[in-house]
Enzyme design. Structure first.
Site, short mmCIF file in Angstrom:
data_model
loop_
_atom_site.label_atom_id
_atom_site.label_comp_id
_atom_site.label_asym_id
_atom_site.label_seq_id
_atom_site.Cartn_x
_atom_site.Cartn_y
_atom_site.Cartn_z
N GLY A 85 0.79 -1.21 0.00
CA GLY A 85 0.00 0.00 0.00
C GLY A 85 0.82 1.27 0.00
CG HIS A 86 0.17 5.97 1.41
ND1 HIS A 86 0.06 6.64 0.22
CD2 HIS A 86 0.48 6.92 2.35
CE1 HIS A 86 0.29 7.93 0.41
NE2 HIS A 86 0.56 8.13 1.69
CG PHE A 87 3.46 4.89 4.84
CD1 PHE A 87 4.36 5.92 4.69
CD2 PHE A 87 2.19 5.18 5.33
CE1 PHE A 87 4.01 7.23 5.01
CE2 PHE A 87 1.84 6.48 5.67
CZ PHE A 87 2.76 7.51 5.50
#
Length: 294
Positions: free
Chosen positions: A268-270
């Site tokens: 995902g994002h991180f």
């Protein structure tokens, strides 16, 4: 038996235009410089593991923006929380540190901060590492609809409708959504970030920044022209399951950077939090080939 000596990270603060700017610094002082620019809602804390991994051969600098991490948090009624202001302050910090050429790692908010720096000093950028950092309208999908409504009128109603973006469940979501094995993600991440978001008046700082993010979109063509004209060596390492900056915003980089080294990861994002074992070697190899000393 010999052991490799671990890199030491220094935690420092400089006064730039009257503002305390905290930064982490590691690596040989005379080595090629790599500047790490963090995203929302975190700080240079997101690079705590990457810094020592690069500091064997690179001079690594990772600042916190005002209102984030350990940097000052001036009153939002008296201080402009804008991406242009952030770029100016980071530019000032690098000037104080005598940095005249550097590679940039840009993630989330770090992309518009870093790309504004690139527009100011295109000759200073030696390479780019892009991780879930947008520069194309294709990357602003459904997640951005309530934020775009706020851009359209700046109303109090649309501002307050974004309060969920600083709520604990959203902070945790940013670290865990799209991650296949959540046991790889330390809960310290969202606990640390949320404690800083919950400081008095920090919510208003973040809401000011959500509004100002709209000022970056008209600059996208200039960012893209920088890519085409300067052709910086670029490595893209992107979490493809990210709902905030989805992979729709990763693919267009290929249009403007034909030599782009392109990697999507099942996360995902991180992406650094659970894919460090895959991403760190890619980053080090890329830097060794593109800016490393023989």
């Amino acid at each position: 038996m010999s052991a490799t000596r671990p890199a030491v990270t220094h935690h420092r603060t400089a006064i730039v235009a009257g503002i305390d700017i905290f930064y982490r610094e590691a690596g040989p002082a005379d080595a090629p410089v790599v500047v790490l620019l963090h995203g929302f809602p975190t700080s240079s804390h997101m690079f705590r593991n990457l810094i020592p991994a690069l500091a064997d051969r690179y001079h690594v600098i990772a600042p916190d923006y005002p209102g984030f991490g350990q940097s000052a948090m001036p009153d939002h009624r008296e201080f402009a929380y804008t991406f242009a202001h952030y770029a100016d302050l980071i530019d000032g910090l690098l000037g104080q540190l005598g940095v005249r050429r550097y590679a940039m790692y840009v993630m989330d908010y770090g992309a518009p901060v870093g790309y504004r720096l690139a527009l100011k000093h295109p000759e200073r950028i030696s390479a780019l590492i892009v991780q879930n950092g947008n520069a194309y309208e294709e990357g602003l999908k459904e997640f951005w609809d309530p934020i775009k409504a706020y851009w359209a009128d700046g109303s109090a109603a649309h501002r307050e409708a974004l309060a969920f973006l600083v709520a604990p469940e959203t902070t945790r979501f940013q670290y865990t959504d799209g991650v296949r094995d959540v046991s790889r993600i330390s809960p310290d991440n969202w606990v640390h970030d949320q404690a800083l978001l919950d400081r008095p008046e920090n919510k208003d700082i973040q809401l000011d920044l959500f509004l100002d993010y709209g000022s970056n979109v008209p600059l996208y063509p200039q960012f893209q022209a920088f890519f085409r004209d300067r052709k910086p060596p670029t490595l893209l390492v992107w979490g493809q399951n990210d709902k905030i900056f989805p992979a729709d915003g990763a693919h267009p980089y290929k249009r403007d950077l034909p030599d782009l080294e392109f990697h999507l990861f099942d996360t995902g994002h991180f992406a650094l939090e659970d894919k460090a074992d895959e991403i760190f070697p890619l980053i080090h190899d890329f830097l060794d080939r593109k800016i490393g000393r023989p």
